[in-house]
Design a protein around this motif. Structure first.
Motif, mmCIF file in Angstrom:
data_model
loop_
_atom_site.group_PDB
_atom_site.id
_atom_site.type_symbol
_atom_site.label_atom_id
_atom_site.label_comp_id
_atom_site.label_asym_id
_atom_site.label_seq_id
_atom_site.Cartn_x
_atom_site.Cartn_y
_atom_site.Cartn_z
ATOM 1 N N LEU A 168 -6.284 3.696 -1.817
ATOM 2 C CA LEU A 168 -5.921 3.117 -0.932
ATOM 3 C C LEU A 168 -5.479 1.468 -1.347
ATOM 4 O O LEU A 168 -4.591 0.694 -0.828
ATOM 5 C CB LEU A 168 -7.164 2.703 -0.262
ATOM 6 N N ALA A 169 -5.653 1.087 -2.448
ATOM 7 C CA ALA A 169 -5.586 -0.090 -3.141
ATOM 8 C C ALA A 169 -4.056 -0.120 -3.423
ATOM 9 O O ALA A 169 -3.141 -1.301 -2.997
ATOM 10 C CB ALA A 169 -6.479 -0.346 -4.510
ATOM 11 N N GLN A 170 -3.613 1.273 -4.008
ATOM 12 C CA GLN A 170 -2.351 0.887 -4.419
ATOM 13 C C GLN A 170 -1.321 1.305 -3.171
ATOM 14 O O GLN A 170 -0.164 0.716 -3.083
ATOM 15 C CB GLN A 170 -1.801 2.457 -5.374
ATOM 16 N N ALA A 171 -1.717 1.852 -2.014
ATOM 17 C CA ALA A 171 -0.947 1.988 -0.636
ATOM 18 C C ALA A 171 -0.633 0.609 -0.165
ATOM 19 O O ALA A 171 0.308 0.434 0.462
ATOM 20 C CB ALA A 171 -1.632 2.720 0.168
ATOM 21 N N PHE A 172 -1.908 -0.262 -0.339
ATOM 22 C CA PHE A 172 -1.570 -1.457 0.115
ATOM 23 C C PHE A 172 -0.388 -2.390 -0.316
ATOM 24 O O PHE A 172 0.282 -3.159 0.629
ATOM 25 C CB PHE A 172 -2.625 -2.647 0.142
ATOM 26 N N GLY A 173 -0.149 -2.228 -1.598
ATOM 27 C CA GLY A 173 1.256 -2.628 -2.080
ATOM 28 C C GLY A 173 1.397 -4.057 -2.586
ATOM 29 O O GLY A 173 2.317 -4.765 -2.608
ATOM 30 N N SER A 234 7.519 2.473 8.607
ATOM 31 C CA SER A 234 8.162 2.604 7.150
ATOM 32 C C SER A 234 7.288 3.281 6.001
ATOM 33 O O SER A 234 6.055 3.211 6.101
ATOM 34 C CB SER A 234 8.975 1.295 6.827
ATOM 35 N N ALA A 235 8.228 3.829 5.095
ATOM 36 C CA ALA A 235 7.361 4.318 3.864
ATOM 37 C C ALA A 235 6.436 3.501 3.261
ATOM 38 O O ALA A 235 6.331 2.204 3.279
ATOM 39 C CB ALA A 235 8.356 4.920 2.785
ATOM 40 N N VAL A 236 5.374 4.032 2.461
ATOM 41 C CA VAL A 236 4.576 3.119 1.614
ATOM 42 C C VAL A 236 5.421 2.325 0.734
ATOM 43 O O VAL A 236 6.278 2.771 0.094
ATOM 44 C CB VAL A 236 3.836 4.127 0.685
#
Length: 342
Positions: A168-173, A234-236
């Motif tokens: 989840l943390a990495q997906a937030f960007g 749009s993509a992650v």
């Protein structure tokens, strides 16, 4: 929880394809009037995960309120796959008083989760929020700002040892993730402990809306929705560079050793090198200057906004960057040497 496609809570049910705006009672005032939090529940017609967005667990932290409101009421969620629970103001008494903590005995709602129905006022409020709208979810994002008088660059705080939370943390960007399990009683700590991976997003300062940070946080929510298939977006996103700050990285709150008026020489998100002058502390006559230098090369995640300090007051939150990340950030500097805000 989703039961045959419906999201149920104590006192109500949201069927697939339905949206409800409710004011849910979590306590009572001295006059016996209800204390109610606003909750918007959007239940998509298609199956998918259940997620929550929350803000203002500290009543003066406003940026996240606008993020949650815009997602709930301005985004086209007609194709939502799953359920979205939006809680823009968790700490309604603190919000009404425009103060950080619950006015009731100055309790911190974000140290009161998962709560308990037979305990303090804060824990009773926390229990009704947690049991009805947090525990039934699959993951969540809790928005915060820095405390009064300080500001943060947008970053994520998460337990990166937990596989679901790390995803989840990495997906937030965001560029920066500060790793840590969090304190007992925190919403993200207690939600993750019961199987609801949750991250904290820190952004800006209290008592104001900061549009550039709100927009960046909205892009982060879009990225999360893409990762979990909640919404066709749009993509992650990849932020260009990312650093995960853990126990191997040097990090510190640099504190004032003298009282006075602070002239801060860098903004939040600035890269400073060891020995760089971070700020100068002066007296009213400007005839006794104290220079504060960076003890190591790092990123200024948080900085002072209120320019007056006593000895011991925090000046900035400095975190060390890996060499490869530092080189990327250095390349973002403008030709005249001014650091571009990360």
């Amino acid at each position: 929880m989703r039961d045959d496609g419906a999201f149920t809570y104590n006192g109500g049910k949201v069927a697939p394809g339905e949206t409800q705006n409710i004011r849910y009672g979590i306590s009572e005032t001295y006059l016996g009037d209800p204390v109610r939090i606003p909750v918007t529940i959007i239940n998509g017609e298609r199956d998918g995960p259940t997620a929550f967005l929350s803000a203002a667990a500290h009543g003066d932290e406003l940026n996240g309120i606008e993020v949650v409101r815009e997602v709930a009421h301005e985004w086209d969620l007609s194709d939502l796959a799953g359920t979205l629970v939006c809680m823009p103001v968790l700490n309604v008494p603190g919000f009404l008083a425009q103060q950080r903590y619950l006015p009731i005995y100055d309790r911190d709602l974000n140290r009161s989760f998962p709560g308990r129905e037979d305990s303090t006022s804060a824990k009773r409020m926390a229990a009704r929020i947690f049991d009805n709208f947090i525990a039934p979810c699959d993951f969540g994002i809790d928005f915060h700002t820095s405390t009064r008088g300080r500001t943060n660059m947008i970053h994520v705080r998460a337990n990166m040892e937990h596989k679901g939370t790390a995803r989840l943390a990495q997906a937030f960007g965001s560029n920066v993730i500060i790793a840590g399990k969090g304190s007992d009683g925190m919403l993200r700590t207690e939600a993750t402990a019961v199987g609801v991976p949750t991250i904290t997003v820190e952004m800006g300062e209290a008592h104001r809306f900061q549009r550039e940070l709100i927009d960046e946080a909205l892009a982060g929510v879009e990225s999360v929705f893409a990762e979990y298939g909640l919404h066709d977006t749009s993509a992650v996103r990849w932020p260009g560079w990312r650093t995960i700050i853990n126990d191997e990285n040097e990090k510190t709150w640099i504190r004032a050793d003298a009282g006075g008026i602070v002239d801060m020489h860098h903004e939040r998100g600035s890269l400073v090198h060891e020995g760089d002058r971070i700020c100068t502390i002066t007296n009213p006559f400007k005839d006794d200057n104290v220079t504060v230098e960076a003890p190591f090369t790092g990123l200024m995640v948080g900085v002072l906004e209120n320019p007056v300090v006593y000895p011991g007051n925090p000046l900035c939150h400095l975190v060390e960057l890996e060499e490869r990340v530092r080189r990327v950030v250095e390349l973002e500097q403008s030709p005249d040497g001014d650091v571009v805000r990360a």
